[in-house]
Scaffold this motif. Structure first.
Motif, PDB file in Angstrom:
ATOM      1  N   GLY A 703      21.545 -17.209  19.588  1.00  0.00           N
ATOM      2  CA  GLY A 703      22.719 -17.875  19.008  1.00  0.00           C
ATOM      3  C   GLY A 703      23.302 -18.887  19.954  1.00  0.00           C
ATOM      4  N   TYR A 704      23.325 -18.511  21.263  1.00  0.00           N
ATOM      5  CA  TYR A 704      23.856 -19.435  22.266  1.00  0.00           C
ATOM      6  C   TYR A 704      23.021 -20.709  22.315  1.00  0.00           C
ATOM      7  N   MET A 705      21.687 -20.490  22.326  1.00  0.00           N
ATOM      8  CA  MET A 705      20.772 -21.639  22.399  1.00  0.00           C
ATOM      9  C   MET A 705      20.925 -22.542  21.148  1.00  0.00           C
ATOM     10  N   ILE A 706      21.089 -21.909  20.007  1.00  0.00           N
ATOM     11  CA  ILE A 706      21.189 -22.711  18.770  1.00  0.00           C
ATOM     12  C   ILE A 706      22.473 -23.513  18.740  1.00  0.00           C
ATOM     13  N   ILE A 707      23.588 -22.874  19.174  1.00  0.00           N
ATOM     14  CA  ILE A 707      24.889 -23.544  19.087  1.00  0.00           C
ATOM     15  C   ILE A 707      24.943 -24.746  20.007  1.00  0.00           C
ATOM     16  N   PHE A 708      24.384 -24.588  21.236  1.00  0.00           N
ATOM     17  CA  PHE A 708      24.497 -25.670  22.218  1.00  0.00           C
ATOM     18  C   PHE A 708      23.279 -26.602  22.209  1.00  0.00           C
ATOM     19  N   ASN A 709      22.343 -26.358  21.340  1.00  0.00           N
ATOM     20  CA  ASN A 709      21.181 -27.267  21.225  1.00  0.00           C
ATOM     21  C   ASN A 709      21.235 -27.918  19.823  1.00  0.00           C
ATOM     22  N   PRO A 710      21.536 -29.206  19.761  1.00  0.00           N
ATOM     23  CA  PRO A 710      21.689 -29.869  18.429  1.00  0.00           C
ATOM     24  C   PRO A 710      20.439 -29.769  17.562  1.00  0.00           C
ATOM     25  N   PHE A 711      19.291 -29.898  18.178  1.00  0.00           N
ATOM     26  CA  PHE A 711      18.057 -29.854  17.394  1.00  0.00           C
ATOM     27  C   PHE A 711      17.869 -28.487  16.744  1.00  0.00           C
ATOM     28  N   LEU A 712      18.046 -27.418  17.547  1.00  0.00           N
ATOM     29  CA  LEU A 712      17.894 -26.070  17.008  1.00  0.00           C
ATOM     30  C   LEU A 712      18.967 -25.767  15.971  1.00  0.00           C
ATOM     31  N   LEU A 713      20.220 -26.269  16.249  1.00  0.00           N
ATOM     32  CA  LEU A 713      21.303 -26.064  15.294  1.00  0.00           C
ATOM     33  C   LEU A 713      20.957 -26.694  13.929  1.00  0.00           C
ATOM     34  N   PHE A 714      20.404 -27.911  13.981  1.00  0.00           N
ATOM     35  CA  PHE A 714      20.023 -28.603  12.729  1.00  0.00           C
ATOM     36  C   PHE A 714      18.906 -27.850  12.008  1.00  0.00           C
ATOM     37  N   LEU A 715      17.918 -27.378  12.807  1.00  0.00           N
ATOM     38  CA  LEU A 715      16.790 -26.666  12.218  1.00  0.00           C
ATOM     39  C   LEU A 715      17.251 -25.350  11.589  1.00  0.00           C
ATOM     40  N   PHE A 716      18.125 -24.643  12.292  1.00  0.00           N
ATOM     41  CA  PHE A 716      18.645 -23.379  11.777  1.00  0.00           C
ATOM     42  C   PHE A 716      19.428 -23.595  10.479  1.00  0.00           C
ATOM     43  N   THR A 717      20.284 -24.635  10.476  1.00  0.00           N
ATOM     44  CA  THR A 717      21.084 -24.942   9.272  1.00  0.00           C
ATOM     45  C   THR A 717      20.188 -25.278   8.082  1.00  0.00           C
ATOM     46  N   LEU A 718      19.153 -26.024   8.366  1.00  0.00           N
ATOM     47  CA  LEU A 718      18.240 -26.431   7.289  1.00  0.00           C
ATOM     48  C   LEU A 718      17.514 -25.236   6.685  1.00  0.00           C
ATOM     49  N   ILE A 719      17.009 -24.331   7.563  1.00  0.00           N
ATOM     50  CA  ILE A 719      16.226 -23.193   7.078  1.00  0.00           C
ATOM     51  C   ILE A 719      17.104 -22.213   6.309  1.00  0.00           C
ATOM     52  N   PHE A 720      18.211 -21.807   6.953  1.00  0.00           N
ATOM     53  CA  PHE A 720      19.044 -20.798   6.308  1.00  0.00           C
ATOM     54  C   PHE A 720      19.840 -21.365   5.124  1.00  0.00           C
ATOM     55  N   GLY A 721      20.158 -22.669   5.153  1.00  0.00           N
ATOM     56  CA  GLY A 721      20.826 -23.304   3.997  1.00  0.00           C
ATOM     57  C   GLY A 721      19.902 -23.341   2.787  1.00  0.00           C
ATOM     58  N   GLY A 722      18.624 -23.708   3.041  1.00  0.00           N
ATOM     59  CA  GLY A 722      17.652 -23.721   1.945  1.00  0.00           C
ATOM     60  C   GLY A 722      17.433 -22.341   1.376  1.00  0.00           C
ATOM     61  N   ALA A 723      17.361 -21.315   2.272  1.00  0.00           N
ATOM     62  CA  ALA A 723      17.167 -19.946   1.800  1.00  0.00           C
ATOM     63  C   ALA A 723      18.339 -19.494   0.937  1.00  0.00           C
ATOM     64  N   PHE A 724      19.569 -19.877   1.344  1.00  0.00           N
ATOM     65  CA  PHE A 724      20.740 -19.489   0.574  1.00  0.00           C
ATOM     66  C   PHE A 724      20.722 -20.122  -0.833  1.00  0.00           C
ATOM     67  N   ILE A 725      20.348 -21.391  -0.898  1.00  0.00           N
ATOM     68  CA  ILE A 725      20.292 -22.097  -2.202  1.00  0.00           C
ATOM     69  C   ILE A 725      19.257 -21.445  -3.109  1.00  0.00           C
ATOM     70  N   ILE A 726      18.079 -21.100  -2.546  1.00  0.00           N
ATOM     71  CA  ILE A 726      17.024 -20.457  -3.345  1.00  0.00           C
ATOM     72  C   ILE A 726      17.509 -19.123  -3.876  1.00  0.00           C
ATOM     73  N   TYR A 727      18.221 -18.375  -3.028  1.00  0.00           N
ATOM     74  CA  TYR A 727      18.708 -17.058  -3.442  1.00  0.00           C
ATOM     75  C   TYR A 727      19.816 -17.182  -4.485  1.00  0.00           C
ATOM     76  N   TYR A 728      20.754 -18.102  -4.218  1.00  0.00           N
ATOM     77  CA  TYR A 728      21.925 -18.216  -5.084  1.00  0.00           C
ATOM     78  C   TYR A 728      21.543 -18.643  -6.506  1.00  0.00           C
ATOM     79  N   PHE A 729      20.636 -19.581  -6.636  1.00  0.00           N
ATOM     80  CA  PHE A 729      20.247 -20.111  -7.956  1.00  0.00           C
ATOM     81  C   PHE A 729      19.046 -19.406  -8.561  1.00  0.00           C
ATOM     82  N   GLY A 730      18.556 -18.348  -7.920  1.00  0.00           N
ATOM     83  CA  GLY A 730      17.453 -17.576  -8.485  1.00  0.00           C
ATOM     84  C   GLY A 730      16.167 -18.366  -8.597  1.00  0.00           C
ATOM     85  N   LEU A 731      15.874 -19.185  -7.576  1.00  0.00           N
ATOM     86  CA  LEU A 731      14.683 -20.041  -7.643  1.00  0.00           C
ATOM     87  C   LEU A 731      13.450 -19.373  -7.070  1.00  0.00           C
TER      88      LEU A 731
END
Length: 763
Positions: A703-731
């Motif tokens: 978590g520390y590495m992700i928060i202070f590393n912009p690249f990892l933060l962006f990658l984490f947001t992209l992966i978990f954001g996409g997973a949330f959308i797939i789950y929420y809309f039943g895709l």
């Protein structure tokens, strides 16, 4: 004995069914000629007939020439008894319905049997033939050319003179005189013979007593001449062949209707319709026959006739002079509404003038000439009135068309209250026309104006009816467009819903909308002046249009019913309020219940759209029945009109079977997915608790590495954001097959490229 032979010959001829004796030996006209023309199929031929007559001396071979030339069967002379063969005037017919040729065989001249009366009958029969025939054949022997009596020139002199006096007082109608020069010697100069004949003709013409009108006229103003030589066919076989060839040449002129020479013969047509020919012949013969009684009348009657005729002509000429200006004005195209008053005044004036002077003479002659004067005045006024009526009619019709154009406008569109507006225009136009006619009517003659009024009335009516039909057509098109638009647009929802009461709903909608449109349409039809029968017929057509529009919409929807059923089944089975179902969350019984409900609702569409059920009486019609909530083909199908069937029974069954196969696969797929989800979701919850305790430091570090590393933060947001959308809309149910497919593909590639893994899998 000789007389008996002649009588036998005559009796034989009278019984001939092909020919008819028009004028008998006593000069009596045969009234059976009309029936004979009917039997010949000539009576209704119009102008498709041609008339040829032959004149010549007795026993000169006239009948023989006609029989050779036209194939007739006129009786010819008995060589042992040289008496007249043809008595009176006989007629025969050749040709067909497209070209009927009537032939007159005339009794020969110089008949010794007639003795002193010979000249009188010759004059009558020759004049009769000349008056009727287009071509008059004069049969003459070459040896008689140049002889006054032998050539029959005394007869031609009478014919020329009488023709001028009796038949050509008003107009000139040419006749072709065709001279048949018999027993022509080839060594004789034909042109010289023709010259002799023409010189004799000119001499005869100069000696004729001509009316003043034709004092300076030429013989060629009234006659055309042709000269045809014929060999002596009895002299030798060679001359007989020449004779027959000459016959064929002349025959083609009369029978070849397409030939140029026949077209020249048409110029001599007398223009008497075939159905009027019997009466015309009777009247002509009557005039000619009465000529034999032209004895000098008494001096009193002669004087009365002369003076009354003179006064009649003076009154007529004075009248014509008095109305010359009016005549010129009307003929120049100007409408004179005082026409009737002017003519009535002048007619009465000059009739009275004639009466004043002519009453002193013999009453019968006076009345005869007065009637003639009245008739001629009437004819003149009627003719001039006809010219004026034509002007009034033309003006009336033109003005009416202008008024109609103003009513309709330039645009071809429906006119409000067309019927009542057009009626006002029509009635005003006809009333004005009748008023003008009565102003121009000459009261003295008591004319009937029915025909003139009816003529214009018919034209106005034709225009009214034509525009009425155009307006009705526009109205019909508008009603049709409204119906099609209403039914096409407003049936979409009932079709999509496909409820059990769909046809009840459509029936109510149909009745309401149709009634509204028919009521409006009926009001228009009443304004157009339609009868009750027309209204019933036209409103029936509106009902047909409405039903047709519904059927077209149903047919169009039914043409893709399979797709509509697939879509409806998918909505009912695979979705829950528009969201795809995750079958892993449902039990087997729930999936089965969803399937049964979707099947029931979807299969119902086949039953709904297979038959039109607009009328309440048709609601129970069906090819199917339900058994245990399952649709099946009925064993007892009612008698259904072909017009009501949208999808025939066999096609309905095929559609149902195809759908059930697809639905079965969807149901099986849902059960399979439920089973797969049961194994994929079996991770124990204690595992997640141990993972959280033991991996806390690592999670903190990540978590520390992700928060202070912009690249990892962006990658984490992209992966978990996409997973949330797939789950929420039943895709995930949609993406899962693709994900597993890609995993299998990657694994296959790895196994192919890493030998150890492939060997391990094999072991």
């Amino acid at each position: 004995m000789l007389k008996g032979i002649v009588n036998n010959i005559t009796t034989t001829v009278m019984s001939d069914s092909h020919n008819i004796q028009i004028i008998d030996a006593e000069g009596v006209f045969n009234e059976e000629i009309k029936q004979k023309m009917i039997d010949w199929d000539v009576y209704n031929a119009g102008f498709k007939y041609f008339l040829v007559a032959i004149l010549g001396a007795q026993s000169s071979g006239k009948s023989t020439l006609l029989n050779h030339l036209f194939g007739t069967d006129f009786i010819v002379m008995n060589q042992h008894v040289r008496t007249r063969t043809t008595e009176g005037i006989w007629a025969g017919k050749v040709g067909n319905n497209n070209h009927n040729l009537l032939i007159f065989d005339v009794e020969g001249t110089d008949s010794r049997e007639r003795k002193d009366e010979n000249g009188l009958f010759e004059r009558k029969s020759s004049l009769f033939s000349l008056a009727l025939s287009e071509v008059l054949i004069v049969n003459i022997w070459e040896t008689n050319i140049g002889r006054y009596q032998g050539a029959g020139f005394s007869l031609l002199s009478i014919v020329f003179d009488m023709n001028l006096r009796l038949f050509l007082t008003t107009s000139v109608s040419k006749t072709l005189l065709m001279f048949a020069i018999r027993c022509h010697n080839p060594e004789s100069d034909l042109n010289q013979l023709i010259g002799i004949l023409m010189e004799d003709m000119e001499d005869i013409w100069e000696g004729c007593n001509k009316p003043d009108k034709f004092a300076d006229s030429s013989l060629h103003d009234f006659f055309d001449f042709e000269f045809i030589p014929f060999a002596d066919f009895k002299a030798s076989d060679e001359k007989k062949e020449i004779f027959l060839g000459q016959i064929e040449d002349l025959k083609s002129r009369f029978l070849d209707t397409e030939g140029e020479q026949f077209q020249q013969l048409r110029t001599y047509k007398k223009s008497i319709p075939a159905d009027g020919l019997p009466d015309y012949m009777r009247n002509i013969w009557k005039i000619i026959d009465e000529e034999q009684d032209l004895n000098l009348p008494s001096q009193r009657r002669l004087l009365a006739g002369y003076r009354c005729d003179e006064m009649m002509k003076d009154a007529l000429n004075s009248f014509l002079e008095s109305v010359e200006e009016l005549k010129s004005t009307v003929q120049n195209g100007k409408i004179v509404l005082e026409f009737g008053n002017i003519l009535s005044t002048n007619v009465e004036k000059y009739l009275e003038e004639y009466d004043t002077h002519a009453k002193r003479y013999e009453l019968e002659v006076y009345e005869e000439k007065r009637n003639e004067l009245y008739t001629r005045l009437n004819a003149f006024c009627k003719e001039l009135f006809g010219t004026l009526v034509l002007l009034i009619q033309t003006s009336t019709i033109q003005n009416f068309k202008k008024d109609v154009h103003l009513l309709l406008g330039d645009q071809h569109k429906l006119v409000e209250n067309f019927g009542s507006k057009m009626k006002r225009v029509y009635e005003k136009t006809l009333s004005d026309y009748e008023e003008k006619l009565h102003l121009c009517e000459v009261d003295v003659f008591n004319w009937s104006l029915v025909n003139e009024i009816e003529y214009v009335n018919n034209i106005l009516n034709d225009t009214v009816q034509r525009e009425r039909e155009n307006q009705l057509s526009l109205l019909y098109s508008e009603v049709k467009e409204q119906l099609q638009m209403k039914f096409t647009t407003q049936l979409t929802r009932p079709f999509k819903d496909s409820k059990e009461d769909m046809w009840e709903e459509i029936g109510v909608f149909f009745g309401k909308k149709e009634e509204e449109i028919i009521n409006e349409y009926t009001n228009h039809l009443i304004d157009f002046g339609c009868t009750e029968e027309e209204i019933v017929e036209k409103t029936k057509s509106v009902d047909d249009i409405a039903r047709g529009a519904i059927k077209d919409s149903v047919t169009k929807f039914a043409s893709r019913l399979g797709d509509h059923m697939d879509r409806k089944f998918a909505e009912l089975f695979n979705e829950d309020k528009g969201i795809s179902r995750r079958w892993g969350d449902y039990s087997e019984n729930e999936i089965t219940q969803f399937y049964k409900t979707a099947i029931y609702e979807t299969e119902r569409m086949v039953n709904l759209f297979s038959i039109l059920r607009i009328d309440e009486s048709d609601l129970e019609l069906s090819f199917f029945e339900y058994e245990n909530e399952q649709l099946r083909f009925s064993e007892d199908i009612p008698d259904i009109s072909r017009d009501l069937i949208v999808i025939d029974p066999q096609e309905s069954l095929d559609l149902l079977d195809s759908f059930r196969a697809k639905a079965k696969r969807e149901y099986q797929s849902a059960q399979d997915e439920r089973e797969n989800a049961k194994y994929r979701g079996g991770v124990p919850k204690i595992f997640w608790a141990i993972l959280l305790i033991l991996g806390a430091n690592e999670m903190y570090l990540v978590g520390y590495m992700i928060i202070f590393n912009p690249f990892l933060l962006f990658l984490f947001t992209l992966i978990f954001g996409g997973a949330f959308i797939i789950y929420y809309f039943g895709l995930w149910p949609l993406l899962e097959p693709m994900v597993y497919s890609k995993i299998r593909d990657v694994r296959g590639m790895v196994e192919e490229n890493i030998p150890g893994m492939a060997k391990e899998k094999t072991e």
